[in-house]
Scaffold this motif. Structure first.
Motif, PDB file in Angstrom:
ATOM      1  N   VAL A 151       6.146   0.605   8.725  1.00 53.91           N
ATOM      2  CA  VAL A 151       4.530   0.580   8.297  1.00 53.91           C
ATOM      3  C   VAL A 151       3.821   0.423   9.804  1.00 53.91           C
ATOM      4  O   VAL A 151       2.576   0.157   9.700  1.00 53.91           O
ATOM      5  N   GLY A 152       4.352   0.888  10.758  1.00 54.43           N
ATOM      6  CA  GLY A 152       3.572   1.176  12.001  1.00 54.43           C
ATOM      7  C   GLY A 152       3.648   0.236  12.754  1.00 54.43           C
ATOM      8  O   GLY A 152       2.470  -0.030  13.597  1.00 54.43           O
ATOM      9  N   ILE A 153       4.324  -1.122  12.750  1.00 53.83           N
ATOM     10  CA  ILE A 153       4.160  -2.249  13.576  1.00 53.83           C
ATOM     11  C   ILE A 153       5.399  -2.254  14.398  1.00 53.83           C
ATOM     12  O   ILE A 153       6.536  -2.432  13.896  1.00 53.83           O
ATOM     13  N   HIS A 154       5.240  -2.105  15.602  1.00 51.82           N
ATOM     14  CA  HIS A 154       6.123  -2.046  16.977  1.00 51.82           C
ATOM     15  C   HIS A 154       6.266  -3.079  17.696  1.00 51.82           C
ATOM     16  O   HIS A 154       5.105  -3.538  18.159  1.00 51.82           O
ATOM     17  N   LEU A 155       7.336  -3.699  18.344  1.00 48.99           N
ATOM     18  CA  LEU A 155       7.286  -4.674  19.245  1.00 48.99           C
ATOM     19  C   LEU A 155       8.003  -4.323  20.727  1.00 48.99           C
ATOM     20  O   LEU A 155       8.815  -3.534  20.730  1.00 48.99           O
ATOM     21  N   ILE A 156       7.225  -4.899  21.621  1.00 46.02           N
ATOM     22  CA  ILE A 156       7.767  -4.884  23.113  1.00 46.02           C
ATOM     23  C   ILE A 156       7.721  -6.315  23.618  1.00 46.02           C
ATOM     24  O   ILE A 156       6.897  -7.056  23.835  1.00 46.02           O
ATOM     25  N   LEU A 193       0.898  -1.123  -0.122  1.00 47.83           N
ATOM     26  CA  LEU A 193      -0.111   0.017  -0.029  1.00 47.83           C
ATOM     27  C   LEU A 193       0.806   1.284   0.115  1.00 47.83           C
ATOM     28  O   LEU A 193       0.582   2.217  -0.556  1.00 47.83           O
ATOM     29  N   LEU A 194       1.820   1.049   0.581  1.00 46.10           N
ATOM     30  CA  LEU A 194       2.807   2.446   0.818  1.00 46.10           C
ATOM     31  C   LEU A 194       3.487   2.546  -0.458  1.00 46.10           C
ATOM     32  O   LEU A 194       3.650   3.753  -0.866  1.00 46.10           O
ATOM     33  N   LYS A 195       3.690   1.539  -1.333  1.00 47.10           N
ATOM     34  CA  LYS A 195       4.471   1.677  -2.362  1.00 47.10           C
ATOM     35  C   LYS A 195       3.731   2.097  -3.385  1.00 47.10           C
ATOM     36  O   LYS A 195       3.873   3.276  -4.351  1.00 47.10           O
ATOM     37  N   ASN A 196       2.398   1.647  -3.378  1.00 45.87           N
ATOM     38  CA  ASN A 196       1.489   2.324  -4.612  1.00 45.87           C
ATOM     39  C   ASN A 196       0.785   3.579  -4.163  1.00 45.87           C
ATOM     40  O   ASN A 196       0.666   4.568  -5.235  1.00 45.87           O
ATOM     41  N   ALA A 197       1.222   4.151  -2.791  1.00 44.40           N
ATOM     42  CA  ALA A 197       0.990   5.419  -2.733  1.00 44.40           C
ATOM     43  C   ALA A 197       2.233   6.495  -2.640  1.00 44.40           C
ATOM     44  O   ALA A 197       1.840   7.493  -2.395  1.00 44.40           O
ATOM     45  N   PHE A 198       3.268   5.861  -3.003  1.00 47.99           N
ATOM     46  CA  PHE A 198       4.291   6.684  -2.936  1.00 47.99           C
ATOM     47  C   PHE A 198       4.797   7.256  -1.703  1.00 47.99           C
ATOM     48  O   PHE A 198       5.117   8.364  -1.483  1.00 47.99           O
ATOM     49  N   ASN A 217       6.480   6.252   4.870  1.00 46.74           N
ATOM     50  CA  ASN A 217       6.312   5.332   6.074  1.00 46.74           C
ATOM     51  C   ASN A 217       4.763   5.740   6.437  1.00 46.74           C
ATOM     52  O   ASN A 217       3.934   6.351   5.660  1.00 46.74           O
ATOM     53  N   LEU A 218       4.145   5.043   7.668  1.00 49.19           N
ATOM     54  CA  LEU A 218       2.758   5.112   7.895  1.00 49.19           C
ATOM     55  C   LEU A 218       2.287   6.692   8.300  1.00 49.19           C
ATOM     56  O   LEU A 218       1.157   6.877   7.713  1.00 49.19           O
ATOM     57  N   LYS A 219       3.211   7.518   8.787  1.00 45.79           N
ATOM     58  CA  LYS A 219       2.574   9.013   8.936  1.00 45.79           C
ATOM     59  C   LYS A 219       2.179   9.590   7.764  1.00 45.79           C
ATOM     60  O   LYS A 219       1.169  10.132   7.586  1.00 45.79           O
ATOM     61  N   TYR A 254      -1.612   1.856  13.998  1.00 45.45           N
ATOM     62  CA  TYR A 254      -0.366   1.426  14.553  1.00 45.45           C
ATOM     63  C   TYR A 254      -0.760   0.112  15.234  1.00 45.45           C
ATOM     64  O   TYR A 254      -1.788   0.001  15.685  1.00 45.45           O
ATOM     65  N   ILE A 255       0.085  -0.735  15.178  1.00 45.67           N
ATOM     66  CA  ILE A 255       0.016  -2.125  15.742  1.00 45.67           C
ATOM     67  C   ILE A 255       1.157  -2.326  16.785  1.00 45.67           C
ATOM     68  O   ILE A 255       2.273  -2.040  16.419  1.00 45.67           O
ATOM     69  N   VAL A 256       0.882  -2.592  17.835  1.00 49.53           N
ATOM     70  CA  VAL A 256       1.989  -2.780  18.815  1.00 49.53           C
ATOM     71  C   VAL A 256       1.946  -4.269  19.481  1.00 49.53           C
ATOM     72  O   VAL A 256       0.999  -4.768  20.026  1.00 49.53           O
TER      73      VAL A 256
END
Length: 859
Positions: A669-674, A604-609, A612-614, A636-638
Motif C-alpha cells: 500500500v505504499g508505506i515504506h520505513l527507513i 480501498l485496494l480490495k474494493n478496487a481489485f 498494489n498502490l501503483k 507514497y508514505i515514507v
C-alpha cells in the motif's frame, strides 16, 4: 448526452465511431498539409534553380516566385529537398497523409508497416540518388550527397554501390519473403497446378472404369439403413465456450422409422460470427452478422432436434454419373438474440476521460517547480587520481606477505574507487581460501592501513578481493550524483541514490522494491548524512502529491531542517502541532495511526481489485474508481526514524509491534520505513525487525558483533568512516561511498520548496485513540447518544463485525468520534468489550431484535 455535445460530435461512416470536432479538424489539417507539401515540392523541382535564391527573401515584395505556393513553397522546397533529403521529402508529405487518415480513423494504411517502410526509404533513397547523380542537382539533397561522399571516401565507388545493392536486396528479401525455400515452394505449387489442369483435360478410360466401381460400392453402402446424427449440445457447447470447434464427419447410426429422406451432399459452408466461433451450415444469405450470446449458460434452441438438423440418406445416383455420391448436411441453427455485454464502469470512465482527460494529481500544485541542481554545492572535479607508486607499493607488499606465508598468487589486478582500492588476486592451485582470510590483520599491519576487508571469494568471480583504503580519497558530492544521467533518466518509483561503488559507478536503489531500509552506524560515521542523502534524492524526484514523509526525530535536531516543507511533503496527526515528531508518546500514536492508514488502504485496494498502490493509482487516474465511494489518489508514505534505539529504551514493545506490523504488511500500500540507529545490538534490532528489513545499510560500527547484528556478517567494523558504508540487499554486500550533502545544502533545498505555494496543511493521518482512553466505558445515557448512534448500530448488527475502523469507513468519521460511538454501543449492550486486535463481539444477532431494542431506548 445533451444537444451541445451531440453537435460537437459526428460519426465516421466507415468505423461507426463517434469523432469529435477537434479530431476531425486535426485530421483534415494533416491531410491539407500533406497536399501543400507535395505540390510545393513538385513546383520546386520544376524551377528549383530559379527559385532557390528566393527562399531567404520572403519579405521582399519586389521578387516574385514561380512556385504554386509562392515564396512559402520555395522555402519548404529548399528546406526539405535541397538542404535535407531530396526527393525523399515526398515521403514526409505522404506520412502527413497517413497521420491524417489515422486521426480520422480511416484504416487505409497499416501504420507500423507504413512508417517502417517510409523510414527505410528516407534513409537510403537520398544516398542512392546522390550516388546516381554524383551530387549534381537536388534529387539527393545535402544529406544524400554528404553521406554518399563520406562512404565513397571510405569504401570507394565499388564499395558504395555494393552497400546500396545489398540494402535494396535485403529490403526485397524481407518484404517479399524471397528465401530459397519459399521460392521453391511457390514454383512447386505452380507446377502442381499446371500438371493438374493438363491431366483434367485428357480423358482416361481407366478412370471411368474405376469411377464406376466406386459408384457401385457407394450405392451398396447407401442402401443400408444408416444415417448421421449431430446433437444440439455439440453446437451449444461450442457457443458457450467461445472457441472454434470443427464438426467431425458423423458416424453412421440407425435411422428412426418415418424419418424423411433427402439427398445428402458434402457441400459445407462456414458462417463466420463476430466472436470467431464457426459452425458448419448450409449456405444462405444473411442480412446482418450472426452474433452469439457469450453467457456461461448453454443456449437451447427453440426448434426440435428434427427441425434443427435434417440429415437423410440419398437415393442411388444414375449410372451415367462418374462422380461418387456426396452427402448434403443442412444445419439450421437458431441463435439467441444479441446481447451487448459492456462494463458500465468502463463506459463511464471512457466518457469521463474524453470529457476531462486523465486525472492529474499534480493540479493542486500545478505551478510547483522541482528543485534545481544548482542548490547543491559544487565541489569541483571529482575525477579519481591514480597514484601508480601507491598501487605498485601495495601490490608488492600483498604479494610479499602472502609469499612469506606460503600462499602463491597466480594473478593480481586493482580497481580504484573513490575511497578504497580493490585488489583482486587469483591464488595458485591448492591454496585454501580460509588460509588467506586468516591473514587479514597481518595484511593490515603490513600495509599500515586503517582497515582491511577481505572478500573471499568474491560473488560471481573466481577471485579473492582485498579492499585497501586510499591515502588520498576522493569526495563524492550529492550534486554529482543528482546531476548524473542515471538519476535524471531513472524510471524507479522511489529512487534513492546512495553514492558510488568501489568501481566509481553511481549506485541507486528503489525504495519501493527494498521495501524497507535498516541503517546503523556509530556516532560521526555518516549515518545522518546518509539519511539526508536519501531524503534529498526523493525530494529531487517526486512531486508533493506523490510522496509524504513521517519524520521521527528523538534527538530533535537532525530532521528539524525539514520543518519548512511541512505543507508540501510532511504528514502528521490531526491534533499534532508539529509535523516532525520528537515526543515518544506521540511516536506511539503516529505509528498506530499509520497502521490504521495501512488497513484503510488495504480496504480501498480490495474494493478496487488491485494488488498494489501503483495499480490502484493507475486505475484512479483512468477514472475507473469513484471518489464518492471513498477512493482517492494515494501518495507514497515514507516513515523516517532517526534514532530507533532511544524509542526502544523508552517505549519498548509499544513501538516495536507497530513497526514490525508496518514492515510486514505496508509494502503493497505504499508505506515504506527507513529506520536508523547508532546501536545495532540484539535488544534494539530484534529478530522480528530484522526479518522484515531485507535491505540494510551499515556505516562504521565499533565491534564485529554489531556488524553481524546489522549485516549477519563481519566487515562493518573495518570501514574507515566518513560515509564509507556497506549495503546489503538480501543477496550480496556492496561497498559504497555515500554521497556527501552538507547542512547548508539541505537548508537551501528546504527553503526553495517551502517558499512555493503548498497545501493548506500537512497531510493528515487518521485519528488514533489509545487503548487506555477507549477501554473505560461509563454508564450509557440515551439522551447523550451520538446522532449517528442508531445508524452505526444497524451497520454493526447487519455485518456482525464490531470494528471501529469499519464505522470510520462506512460513516466517513474521524477515529475519535467512531471510538465514542463504539463506547456507547458497548455501554448500551449492543457490542461486547474491547478484544485487543480482534473485532468486538456483537451481542444482538439480527436487525429485528435491534429495532425493538432501539425502540425501548427511545421510550
Amino acid at each position: 448526452m445533451d444537444k451541445k455535445t451531440q453537435k460537437k460530435q459526428t460519426e465516421s461512416p466507415e468505423t461507426g465511431k463517434i469523432l469529435s470536432k477537434p479530431r476531425i479538424f486535426s485530421g483534415l489539417t494533416f491531410i491539407l498539409l500533406s497536399a501543400v507539401l507535395a505540390f510545393s515540392f513538385i513546383s520546386y523541382l520544376m524551377n528549383w534553380k530559379a527559385d532557390q535564391s528566393q527562399a531567404g527573401t520572403m519579405l521582399d515584395k519586389s521578387i516574385k516566385s514561380s512556385n504554386i505556393f509562392g515564396k512559402a513553397g520555395d522555402w519548404l522546397g529548399n528546406i526539405f529537398i535541397f538542404e535535407s533529403i531530396g526527393i525523399a521529402s515526398f515521403i514526409i508529405a505522404f506520412l502527413f497523409l497517413v497521420v491524417g487518415t489515422l486521426i480520422l480513423k480511416k484504416k487505409i494504411f497499416k501504420p507500423w508497416k507504413t512508417f517502417g517502410h517510409s523510414l527505410f526509404f528516407i534513409c537510403w533513397l537520398p544516398i542512392f540518388m546522390g550516388a546516381l547523380t554524383k551530387g549534381q542537382g537536388v534529387l539527393g539533397g545535402v544529406y544524400g550527397y554528404q553521406i554518399m561522399d563520406y562512404l565513397n571516401s571510405i569504401i570507394g565507388t565499388v564499395g558504395l554501390w555494393t552497400v546500396l545493392a545489398a540494402s535494396i536486396l535485403l529490403y526485397f528479401i524481407l518484404e517479399f519473403n524471397l528465401r530459397p525455400s519459399s521460392i521453391k515452394a511457390k514454383l512447386d505449387k505452380i507446377n502442381e497446378n499446371t500438371i493438374g489442369k493438363v491431366k483434367s483435360m485428357i480423358p482416361d478410360s481407366n478412370d471411368d472404369f474405376e469411377a464406376d466401381e466406386e459408384l457401385k460400392e457407394e450405392t451398396e453402402e447407401i442402401e443400408e439403413p444408416a444415417a448421421s446424427r449431430v446433437t444440439v449440445s455439440d453446437v451449444t457447447n461450442s457457443t458457450s465456450n467461445n472457441s472454434i470447434n470443427t464438426i467431425k464427419e458423423p458416424e453412421p447410426v440407425s435411422i428412426p422409422k418415418g424419418f424423411p429422406e433427402v439427398p445428402v451432399s458434402n457441400d459445407i459452408e462456414t458462417i463466420t460470427t463476430p466472436n470467431h466461433t464457426s459452425f458448419e451450415a448450409e449456405p444462405r444469405e444473411v442480412a446482418q452478422p450472426v452474433s452469439l450470446n457469450l453467457s456461461t449458460k448453454p443456449i437451447v434452441p427453440v426448434s426440435t432436434p428434427e427441425e434443427a438438423f435434417d440429415i437423410r440418406p440419398s437415393a442411388p445416383s444414375s449410372a451415367g454419373n462418374t462422380a461418387p455420391a456426396q452427402e448434403n448436411i443442412k444445419f439450421n441453427v437458431e441463435v439467441a438474440p444479441v446481447i451487448d455485454i459492456l462494463d458500465d464502469s468502463d463506459k463511464k470512465s471512457q466518457e469521463l476521460i474524453e470529457k476531462h482527460g486523465l486525472y492529474d494529481h499534480k493540479l493542486d500544485l500545478a505551478k510547483f517547480q522541482m528543485p534545481p541542481v544548482e542548490l547543491l554545492k559544487d565541489y569541483g572535479s571529482e575525477e579519481i587520481s591514480i597514484n601508480k607508486e601507491e598501487l605498485e607499493e601495495n601490490k608488492n607488499k600483498i604479494v610479499g606477505l602472502l609469499k612469506n606465508f606460503n600462499v602463491g598468487i597466480a594473478e593480481i589486478k586493482a580497481t580504484i574507487g573513490p575511497t578504497v582500492t580493490l585488489y583482486e588476486i587469483v591464488p595458485e592451485a591448492g591454496i585454501r581460501v580460509a588460509a588467506i582470510k586468516k591473514l587479514q590483520d597481518d595484511i593490515a599491519l603490513n600495509l599500515s592501513a586503517l582497515g582491511i576487508r577481505i572478500i573471499a571469494p568474491m560473488p560471481g568471480k573466481g577471485t579473492i578481493g582485498i579492499e585497501v583504503p586510499r591515502k588520498n580519497p576522493t569526495m563524492v558530492s550529492m550534486r554529482s550524483v543528482i546531476a548524473s544521467q542515471k538519476f535524471q533518466n531513472t524510471d524507479m518509483d522511489l529512487p534513492v541514490v546512495f553514492g558510488k561503488t568501489i568501481s566509481n559507478e553511481i549506485f541507486m536503489a528503489d525504495l519501493s522494491k527494498m521495501p524497507h531500509l535498516l541503517m546503523a552506524g556509530a556516532t560521526g560515521q555518516g549515518k545522518s548524512v546518509g539519511i539526508n542523502a536519501i531524503l534529498t534524492s526523493l525530494l529531487y524526484k517526486k512531486h508533493p502529491s506523490e510522496l509524504k514523509f513521517v519524520m521521527v526525530d528523538p534527538k530533535k535536531v537532525e530532521l528539524s531542517l525539514y520543518s519548512k516543507i511541512e505543507r508540501h511533503y510532511l504528514a502528521k496527526l490531526p491534533d499534532a502541532e508539529e509535523a516532525i515528531i520528537t515526543d515518544t508518546n506521540k511516536v506511539i500514536n503516529t505509528l498506530n495511526s499509520l497502521c490504521i492508514e495501512m488497513d484503510t488502504r488495504y480496504d480501498l485496494l480490495k474494493n478496487a481489485f488491485c494488488k498494489n498502490l501503483k495499480e490502484y493509482n493507475k486505475k484512479f487516474a483512468e477514472r475507473k474508481l469513484n471518489p464518492e465511494n471513498g477512493h482517492r489518489f494515494l501518495p507514497y508514505i515514507v516513515l523516517v526514524v532517526d534514532e530507533f534505539a532511544d524509542l526502544i529504551m523508552t517505549a519498548g514493545k509499544e513501538v516495536e509491534l507497530p513497526i514490525a506490523r508496518l514492515a510486514q504488511l505496508a509494502r503493497a500500500v505504499g508505506i515504506h520505513l527507513i529506520v536508523a540507529t547508532q546501536r545495532p545490538s540484539v535488544n534494539v534490532i530484534t529478530g522480528m525487525i530484522k526479518a522484515n528489513f531485507p535491505a540494510r545499510a551499515a556505516f562504521r560500527v565499533i565491534s564485529s558483533v554489531d556488524s553481524r547484528t546489522i549485516l549477519d556478517s563481519p566487515g562493518a567494523d573495518q570501514l574507515i568512516g566518513k560515509g564509507d558504508m556497506l549495503y546489503f540487499n538480501g543477496n550480496e554486500i556492496l561497498r559504497l561511498q555515500c554521497a556527501f550533502v552538507d547542512t547548508p545544502e539541505v537548508e537551501r533545498l528546504a527553503e526553495f520548496i517551502g517558499e512555493q505555494k503548498g497545501y493548506a496543511s500537512a497531510f493528515l493521518l487518521p485519528e488514533y485513540v489509545s487503548e487506555d482512553s477507549t477501554s473505560t466505558v461509563g454508564a450509557f445515557d440515551p439522551n447523550e447518544k451520538d446522532a449517528l448512534f442508531e445508524e452505526a448500530a444497524r451497520i454493526i448488527v447487519s455485518t456482525q463485525q464490531g470494528s471501529t475502523s469499519m464505522l470510520q469507513r462506512q460513516l466517513k468519521l474521524g477515529y475519535n468520534r467512531a471510538g465514542r460511538i463504539m463506547d456507547q454501543l458497548e455501554a448500551s449492550g449492543i457490542v461486547g468489550g474491547f478484544n485487543g486486535a480482534k473485532a468486538r463481539e456483537v451481542i444482538i444477532s439480527d436487525l429485528h431484535s435491534l429495532e425493538q431494542f432501539l425502540e425501548d431506548l427511545r421510550s
